[in-house]
Motif scaffolding. Structure first.
Motif, PDB file in Angstrom:
ATOM      1  N   UNK A   1       0.843  -1.185   0.000  1.00 35.25           N
ATOM      2  CA  UNK A   1       0.000   0.000   0.000  1.00 35.25           C
ATOM      3  C   UNK A   1       0.882   1.240   0.000  1.00 35.25           C
ATOM      4  N   UNK A   2       0.338   2.318  -0.542  1.00 32.95           N
ATOM      5  CA  UNK A   2       1.101   3.548  -0.703  1.00 32.95           C
ATOM      6  C   UNK A   2       0.524   4.640   0.184  1.00 32.95           C
ATOM      7  N   UNK A   3       1.433   5.404   0.823  1.00 24.53           N
ATOM      8  CA  UNK A   3       1.024   6.578   1.573  1.00 24.53           C
ATOM      9  C   UNK A   3       1.859   7.761   1.103  1.00 24.53           C
ATOM     10  N   UNK A   4       1.191   8.833   0.722  1.00 23.19           N
ATOM     11  CA  UNK A   4       1.869  10.013   0.181  1.00 23.19           C
ATOM     12  C   UNK A   4       2.219  10.999   1.287  1.00 23.19           C
ATOM     13  N   UNK A   5       3.444  11.565   1.221  1.00 23.21           N
ATOM     14  CA  UNK A   5       3.862  12.605   2.157  1.00 23.21           C
ATOM     15  C   UNK A   5       4.558  13.721   1.376  1.00 23.21           C
ATOM     16  N   UNK A   6       4.527  14.912   1.933  1.00 24.59           N
ATOM     17  CA  UNK A   6       5.237  16.053   1.349  1.00 24.59           C
ATOM     18  C   UNK A   6       6.560  16.225   2.088  1.00 24.59           C
ATOM     19  N   UNK A   7       7.592  15.595   1.603  1.00 24.41           N
ATOM     20  CA  UNK A   7       8.910  15.744   2.174  1.00 24.41           C
ATOM     21  C   UNK A   7       9.072  15.069   3.520  1.00 24.41           C
ATOM     22  N   UNK A   8      10.211  15.344   4.163  1.00 24.38           N
ATOM     23  CA  UNK A   8      10.529  14.706   5.438  1.00 24.38           C
ATOM     24  C   UNK A   8       9.615  15.180   6.558  1.00 24.38           C
ATOM     25  N   UNK A   9       9.174  16.432   6.498  1.00 22.26           N
ATOM     26  CA  UNK A   9       8.245  16.921   7.522  1.00 22.26           C
ATOM     27  C   UNK A   9       6.934  16.154   7.475  1.00 22.26           C
ATOM     28  N   UNK A  10       6.472  15.855   6.257  1.00 21.56           N
ATOM     29  CA  UNK A  10       5.243  15.085   6.116  1.00 21.56           C
ATOM     30  C   UNK A  10       5.393  13.679   6.648  1.00 21.56           C
ATOM     31  N   UNK A  11       6.574  13.076   6.423  1.00 22.66           N
ATOM     32  CA  UNK A  11       6.841  11.741   6.954  1.00 22.66           C
ATOM     33  C   UNK A  11       6.815  11.762   8.482  1.00 22.66           C
ATOM     34  N   UNK A  12       7.481  12.724   9.077  1.00 23.37           N
ATOM     35  CA  UNK A  12       7.547  12.782  10.534  1.00 23.37           C
ATOM     36  C   UNK A  12       6.173  13.032  11.160  1.00 23.37           C
ATOM     37  N   UNK A  13       5.320  13.735  10.436  1.00 21.13           N
ATOM     38  CA  UNK A  13       3.967  13.984  10.948  1.00 21.13           C
ATOM     39  C   UNK A  13       3.160  12.696  11.020  1.00 21.13           C
ATOM     40  N   UNK A  14       3.386  11.770  10.088  1.00 25.01           N
ATOM     41  CA  UNK A  14       2.666  10.495  10.093  1.00 25.01           C
ATOM     42  C   UNK A  14       3.310   9.477  11.032  1.00 25.01           C
ATOM     43  N   UNK A  15       4.628   9.518  11.143  1.00 25.98           N
ATOM     44  CA  UNK A  15       5.321   8.621  12.053  1.00 25.98           C
ATOM     45  C   UNK A  15       5.004   7.158  11.804  1.00 25.98           C
ATOM     46  N   UNK A  16       4.512   6.468  12.830  1.00 27.25           N
ATOM     47  CA  UNK A  16       4.223   5.038  12.747  1.00 27.25           C
ATOM     48  C   UNK A  16       3.103   4.716  11.767  1.00 27.25           C
ATOM     49  N   UNK A  17       2.440   5.729  11.277  1.00 30.24           N
ATOM     50  CA  UNK A  17       1.372   5.500  10.308  1.00 30.24           C
ATOM     51  C   UNK A  17       1.860   4.950   8.981  1.00 30.24           C
ATOM     52  N   UNK A  18       3.188   4.957   8.756  1.00 31.21           N
ATOM     53  CA  UNK A  18       3.714   4.430   7.496  1.00 31.21           C
ATOM     54  C   UNK A  18       4.216   2.995   7.646  1.00 31.21           C
ATOM     55  N   UNK A  19       4.111   2.413   8.835  1.00 25.70           N
ATOM     56  CA  UNK A  19       4.638   1.068   9.064  1.00 25.70           C
ATOM     57  C   UNK A  19       4.021   0.059   8.096  1.00 25.70           C
TER      58      UNK A  19
ATOM     59  N   UNK B  11      15.483  18.234  -2.069  1.00 21.08           N
ATOM     60  CA  UNK B  11      16.310  17.048  -2.259  1.00 21.08           C
ATOM     61  C   UNK B  11      16.503  16.228  -0.989  1.00 21.08           C
ATOM     62  N   UNK B  12      16.193  16.773   0.164  1.00 23.90           N
ATOM     63  CA  UNK B  12      16.322  16.016   1.399  1.00 23.90           C
ATOM     64  C   UNK B  12      15.520  14.727   1.395  1.00 23.90           C
ATOM     65  N   UNK B  13      14.347  14.741   0.761  1.00 21.61           N
ATOM     66  CA  UNK B  13      13.509  13.541   0.707  1.00 21.61           C
ATOM     67  C   UNK B  13      14.151  12.449  -0.139  1.00 21.61           C
ATOM     68  N   UNK B  14      14.968  12.850  -1.098  1.00 23.31           N
ATOM     69  CA  UNK B  14      15.685  11.853  -1.896  1.00 23.31           C
ATOM     70  C   UNK B  14      16.907  11.341  -1.148  1.00 23.31           C
ATOM     71  N   UNK B  15      17.672  12.249  -0.555  1.00 24.50           N
ATOM     72  CA  UNK B  15      18.916  11.855   0.084  1.00 24.50           C
ATOM     73  C   UNK B  15      18.736  11.000   1.322  1.00 24.50           C
ATOM     74  N   UNK B  16      17.730  11.307   2.147  1.00 22.01           N
ATOM     75  CA  UNK B  16      17.560  10.571   3.399  1.00 22.01           C
ATOM     76  C   UNK B  16      16.151  10.037   3.603  1.00 22.01           C
ATOM     77  N   UNK B  17      15.320  10.086   2.557  1.00 20.10           N
ATOM     78  CA  UNK B  17      13.943   9.607   2.679  1.00 20.10           C
ATOM     79  C   UNK B  17      13.849   8.146   3.077  1.00 20.10           C
ATOM     80  N   UNK B  18      14.642   7.292   2.447  1.00 15.43           N
ATOM     81  CA  UNK B  18      14.581   5.861   2.759  1.00 15.43           C
ATOM     82  C   UNK B  18      15.047   5.601   4.189  1.00 15.43           C
ATOM     83  N   UNK B  19      16.119   6.273   4.591  1.00  8.43           N
ATOM     84  CA  UNK B  19      16.637   6.081   5.950  1.00  8.43           C
ATOM     85  C   UNK B  19      15.612   6.508   6.993  1.00  8.43           C
TER      86      UNK B  19
END
Length: 453
Positions: free
Chosen positions: A127-145, A170-178
């Protein structure tokens, strides 16, 4: 007649030192009428091709540039050993929507990001979950598990400086996976770093965190990112299939390639000018950074052609492994420090072979003030921006040794159309713009070696 000859002999060095405008005009005239930059770039791109660190093509590029500088008769040409990462892409990269209510199964234009661990031969479905950059990822947190994170922060189109727009996304590309791996995501898709909506995917480097699993990371084109985002708004249970055979093979031996003309008055003061010889494994690395390498070699060739003897030592450097490690730049700085070398300036061309409009720099107030004071010599060639902050990645490790760091500053509006893509080939480089950049770099080197900085 003997007295006249002696008089001319005595005044000629003084004329060379003081008539900067005429000498710079000579540089531009020579490059625009008898330049070698374009044809040398043609060989690098068409006969050698892409040059990923650790690849046979990278090794061929090392040998080519070594022989090229030797053929021009530089005082010294040598190889500086450096260990570099060896990542291989493997087979075809895939990103596929598999259950769209509107479009069914749909292949997207994709490229695995550099240094990415592959999915394995069976691929990865999720399943796919969309985020806007690293801030968007951090806002969802465990919601992307257990999900595939889709990073979809675009470059800001309102920013005229496209490198500023690139830096903002470019931050989402450089460290998005990590970062996504910290929250338990099993894969990531990243919007390509481009300021244009098209179907060309852009690769680029990404870095893992050793404390978390290495999850697959692939980029999709900007047009496909827009499409995927629209489909997710209508269908929250959208599933995507990823496949990549990327694999890190470990470190291998490679080289920085260095050529120099020794100074006649202050040979201990070094001016380094260069670009990075490696490129990604797609396209031909024409703008990024074959152009910069050939421009740097051309600076020294111009001196040899004109039989000019610089006051300070000029060194052309082809750095290896800027794209996925920066090991060449770091090793060059380490060796310089170990030897006690004194760099007074380091100049890098790594923004494409486009029309030069100035130079960016990082240094002391006095260093940058000296650079700005030379504006009058460049304005006849429509080069006027000499107060832009910046420099370059490969010269960055030299900063604590005191030189001013300078980057050739071309018009950047088209750069991110080609950056890290299969479209970065020789044919998209304009000969006159490339040569103007080489002449601008040679003119700046001339002023620095004559006056210091």
């Amino acid at each position: 007649m003997k007295k006249l000859f002696l008089l001319l002999f005595l005044i000629s060095p003084l004329a060379f030192a003081q008539n900067h405008s005429e000498n710079i005009k000579t540089i531009f005239n020579l490059e625009l009428t008898e330049g070698h930059t374009y044809e040398n770039l043609r060989y690098l791109c068409k006969d050698i091709g892409h040059r990923l660190s650790g690849s046979p093509q990278a090794a061929a590029a090392v040998e080519y540039t070594r022989q090229l500088m030797e053929s021009y008769g530089f005082d010294t040409v040598y190889l500086q050993p450096v260990m570099v990462p060896h990542w291989v892409r493997g087979g075809k990269d895939e990103v596929k929507i598999v259950n769209s209510n509107k479009l069914g199964t749909l292949d997207l234009h994709a490229l695995a990001l550099g240094n990415t661990q592959g999915t394995g031969p069976s691929g990865l479905l999720g399943d796919v979950v969309e985020v806007k950059g690293l801030d968007g990822l951090n806002a969802l947190g465990e919601g992307v598990r257990g999900k595939i994170v889709f990073f979809n922060q675009p470059m800001d189109p309102s920013l005229v400086n496209t490198f500023q727009a690139y830096s903002g996304a470019v931050g989402q590309r450089g460290s998005g996976a990590a970062e996504a791996s910290k929250y338990g995501a099993k894969g990531v898709i990243v919007r390509s770093m481009s300021n244009r909506i098209d179907h060309i995917p852009h690769t680029g480097n990404q870095r893992y965190n050793p404390d978390y699993p290495e999850i697959p990371a692939l980029a999709i084109s900007t047009a496909d990112a827009e499409l995927l985002s629209d489909l997710l708004k209508e269908q929250s249970d959208l599933k995507v299939f990823l496949k990549s055979e990327g694999e890190m093979k470990g470190e291998v031996l490679s080289y920085n390639v260095i050529g120099e003309i020794r100074g006649t008055e202050k040979p201990e003061e070094i001016i380094a000018v260069g670009g990075h010889l490696d490129s990604w494994d797609v396209g031909e690395g024409a703008h990024d950074d074959g152009a910069g390498c050939m421009q740097a070699i051309e600076v020294l060739r111009i001196y040899k052609k004109l039989a000019w003897k610089p006051k300070r030592t000029i060194r052309a450097v082809m750095w290896m492994n800027e794209e996925n490690g920066l090991m060449g730049g770091r090793e060059y700085a380490r060796v310089a420090k170990e030897k006690g070398e004194k760099h007074i300036a380091a100049i890098e061309s790594d923004s494409g072979g486009f029309l030069p409009i100035g130079f960016s720099s990082t240094g002391t107030e006095n260093q940058r003030g000296k650079l700005a004071s030379w504006r009058e010599y460049f304005t006849p060639y429509n080069i006027w921006k000499l107060d832009v902050p910046g420099g370059g990645a490969d010269i960055g490790p030299l900063r604590d040794q005191g030189p001013i760091l300078i980057g050739l500053h071309p018009d950047s509006q088209r750069y991110f159309i080609y950056h890290h893509t299969p479209a970065d080939v020789f044919e998209v480089v304009d000969q006159r713009e490339l040569e103007l950049g080489a002449a601008a770099m040679a003119a700046l080197v001339y002023l620095i070696e004559q006056e210091g900085i």
